[in-house]
Every structure is written in structure tokens, then in C-alpha cells.
Motif scaffolding. Structure first.
Motif, mmCIF file in Angstrom:
data_model
loop_
_atom_site.group_PDB
_atom_site.id
_atom_site.type_symbol
_atom_site.label_atom_id
_atom_site.label_comp_id
_atom_site.label_asym_id
_atom_site.label_seq_id
_atom_site.Cartn_x
_atom_site.Cartn_y
_atom_site.Cartn_z
ATOM 1 N N HIS A 1 56.124 139.425 -3.139
ATOM 2 C CA HIS A 1 55.264 138.347 -2.966
ATOM 3 C C HIS A 1 55.318 137.104 -4.020
ATOM 4 C CE1 HIS A 1 51.708 136.046 -2.099
ATOM 5 N NE2 HIS A 1 51.392 136.218 -3.146
ATOM 6 N N HIS B 1 47.849 129.130 -1.748
ATOM 7 C CA HIS B 1 49.281 129.321 -1.998
ATOM 8 C C HIS B 1 49.999 127.999 -1.832
ATOM 9 C CE1 HIS B 1 48.432 133.700 -1.775
ATOM 10 N NE2 HIS B 1 49.629 133.921 -2.621
ATOM 11 N N HIS C 1 45.331 130.103 -8.452
ATOM 12 C CA HIS C 1 46.204 131.133 -7.738
ATOM 13 C C HIS C 1 47.657 130.818 -8.213
ATOM 14 C CE1 HIS C 1 47.081 134.684 -5.801
ATOM 15 N NE2 HIS C 1 48.152 134.118 -5.128
ATOM 16 N N HIS D 1 51.183 132.941 -10.192
ATOM 17 C CA HIS D 1 52.377 132.912 -9.701
ATOM 18 C C HIS D 1 53.364 132.646 -10.796
ATOM 19 C CE1 HIS D 1 52.622 134.308 -5.446
ATOM 20 N NE2 HIS D 1 51.181 134.138 -5.380
HETATM 21 ZN ZN LIG Z 1 49.578 135.133 -4.050
#
Ligand SMILES: [Zn+2]
Ligand SMILES: [Zn+2]
Length: 330
Positions: free
Chosen positions: A167, A222, A243, A247
Motif C-alpha cells: 500500500h 489518498h 493521510h 505515506h
Molecule cells: Zn493510505
């Protein structure tokens, strides 16, 4: 009121889609015995179609309006689109159904007939917690809390990280990246959520609505979109900024190769799924307004032998390499 109206419209659309598309197909391929399950599945299919429409019509234009990264790798995005279609249009759910239904029939069925019905969380305070929107919010908070700890687990155990790393290996993040996961990781996470939902008495219709809201919010998070919800908003609901930081290489998560002999420290920030509260409560929140490159450190920094890790380009190579990492062979 608005909720009732939406529910009515949704049921009508589900009925139409079932009658004109799904039911004929089900009978044609000789699965008439599953007609009731097929009707439920139509609800999920409809949710997926609505989500994809929102992605294309709303989130897509937002990405073009305020992108964080220039689009340089369209092939990587196409793979993520494939993940999204497989999940949101029900293919994954269909396989899960035929694979896991015997298990549920064999385990949960006898427990039910033996009189075990689980708990009904919405019966906790009659007159309050059984008001539809109150119980809905209550279940949302409880399941989101579970999701937070599942995600901490994905980063906390080396074997689980070897799957979840897929991911995080997307360096060209977009609104399609949410479903880019190892299938084994999806099975684990879904099994935990479904089990908890059944234990606390979430009704099927409520469950579909909760999943629909969660997935749509995750798609937005995302997105390749420079968007923060402001000082207060950032603490109420998870934004693309929040978010994306999870990442980001270096600050979002630690990314050392799983080495059972010498466990590397796994840490990071912003593990929440819908609500940032758990990150605030357990001191993993990071509200810095920054947009760093995404990915995993070992993709960009060569190891002692001068090699960077390959997480695969296409669907099957990504799935295969995930299994190899799990087995300690990649
Ligand atoms: Zn994610
Ligand atoms: Zn993660």
C-alpha cells in the motif's frame, strides 16, 4: 428525513439494477439458488458505482485543481484503478463470499442457533442509542477505533508490514490508491471488521452505509490534492494532508526491511482512518502542514549492496512480491 429519502431512492435503484441486470445474469449462469445473496450483492455494486461516479465527477477535478505531485507515471495509476475496480465493483467481495461463506455457515450459524446473538450496542441506552443516527455514529466511532488498531498492527508487526508495504509503495499517489493492498491484507482486515460489526450488532443496511462512507473518505484522503481542513477541521475528520503525511518517506512510517533476527523500529504517524482522535489520544498525530514525497525509504535509498527494493509494477507482480516478502525471500 434526508436520510430516509436517500434510503428510499437507494432501495428503488437497487431493485431496478437487480431486476434488469443482476437477476438475469445470476439465472443465466445457473446460480439461481443464490438469488437472495445476489440481491444483497446488488446493494454493494450500487454503492461501488456511486463511489466511482463521485471519484470521477468530484475528486478527479479537485486533483486537477490543486495537485501535490505532477503526474509522471500513468502506468502506476492504471494499476491502482484496477485495484479500485476489483474492490468497489464487488469482485473481491464475490470471491470472499464463496471462500468464507462455508466458514461462517459452519461456525457462526451453529452459534446463532444455540442462542448466541452477540451484543446489541444500540440497546445500551434505550431512547437514545437506538435513535438511528445516534446508533450510526456510535458504530462509526467503534469501528473506526478498531480500524486504527488494525492499522497500528499493520505497521507494528514485521510480517504484517511485509504485506501492508505494498500500500505504501505507491510514489504516485492518487484517489485510486486506497485499494492498492495485498489481497491477504484485505482478507485479514475485512474479517476483523466484519466480525466486530457482527459482535456489536451492526445491522446489514447500516454496515453498507458505514463501509460506503469509510471508502469514499479514504479515496479522498489518498487524492493527489493539496487540501487541509484547517485547524479545527483537521481535528474532526481526516484530510488528504493528514493521510499523505502517513505515506511520506521518513516521517509517516518506518520502512526498514523485515529482519526477524534484528527487528527494526517501526513507528510513524497518522494511522487513523476517519477520525484523527485516536492518533491524538495515543500520541501518533502529526498536524504539520507539509507535503513530502511518498513511498518507502528502501525504494529510493540503496542498501549496502547498492540495491533498491522492487515492490512490483503490475497487479500480479505486486501480489507475488508481497508473498515473497512475507516468506522472507524478497
Ligand atoms: Zn493510505
Ligand atoms: Zn499504513
Amino acid at each position: 428525513m434526508l436520510l430516509d429519502m436517500f434510503t428510499d431512492e437507494f432501495s428503488a435503484a437497487q431493485g431496478w439494477l437487480f431486476e434488469h441486470v443482476v437477476e438475469p445474469v445470476v439465472f443465466n449462469i445457473g446460480l439461481g439458488g443464490y438469488v437472495e445473496d445476489a440481491f444483497d450483492a446488488t446493494g454493494w455494486l450500487l454503492v461501488g458505482l456511486i463511489q466511482i461516479a463521485v471519484l470521477v465527477a468530484v475528486i478527479g477535478p479537485l486533483q486537477r485543481w490543486r495537485p501535490v505531485d505532477p503526474v509522471t507515471d500513468r502506468a502506476a495509476i492504471r494499476t491502482d484503478i484496477l485495484y479500485t475496480l476489483v474492490h468497489r465493483l464487488g469482485l473481491f467481495r464475490l470471491v470472499m463470499f464463496f471462500a468464507l461463506q462455508p466458514f461462517f455457515d459452519g461456525v457462526v450459524g451453529p452459534m446463532r442457533t444455540a442462542g448466541w446473538a452477540g451484543w446489541q450496542l444500540d440497546a445500551a441506552w434505550p431512547g437514545v442509542t437506538d435513535i438511528p443516527w445516534v446508533s450510526f455514529l456510535m458504530y462509526l466511532v467503534v469501528l473506526d477505533f478498531v480500524d486504527y488498531w488494525v492499522h497500528r498492527g499493520q505497521h507494528g508487526f514485521h510480517w504484517w508490514w511485509s504485506l501492508h508495504a505494498l500500500h505504501h509503495s505507491q510514489r504516485q499517489m492518487t484517489m485510486w490508491s486506497d485499494n492498492r493492498n495485498h489481497l491477504l491484507d484485505d482478507v485479514l482486515r475485512d474479517a476483523i471488521i466484519v466480525l466486530v460489526a457482527q459482535l456489536i450488532g451492526v445491522a446489514p443496511g447500516q454496515f453498507i452505509a458505514l463501509v460506503a462512507i469509510t471508502q469514499l473518505s479514504e479515496s479522498l484522503q489518498h487524492a493527489n490534492l493539496r487540501l487541509s481542513f484547517g485547524t479545527l477541521g483537521e481535528r474532526l475528520w481526516i484530510s488528504p494532508r493528514f493521510h499523505r503525511l502517513h505515506h511520506s518517506i521518513g516521517i509517516g512510517h518506518e520502512s526498514q526491511a523485515p529482519q526477524p533476527s534484528k527487528p527494526a523500529p517501526l513507528g510513524g504517524h497518522n494511522f487513523g482512518v476517519l477520525l484523527p482522535w485516536w492518533d491524538m489520544l495515543f500520541r501518533t498525530a502529526n498536524f504539520e502542514n507539509r507535503y513530502d514525497p511518498t513511498g518507502i525509504r528502501d525504494q529510493v535509498e540503496p542498501d549496502a549492496k547498492g540495491r533498491v527494493r522492487d515492490y512490483g509494477r503490475g497487479f500480479w507482480s505486486q501480489q507475488w512480491l508481497g508473498l515473497m516478502r512475507l516468506a522472507g525471500r524478497a
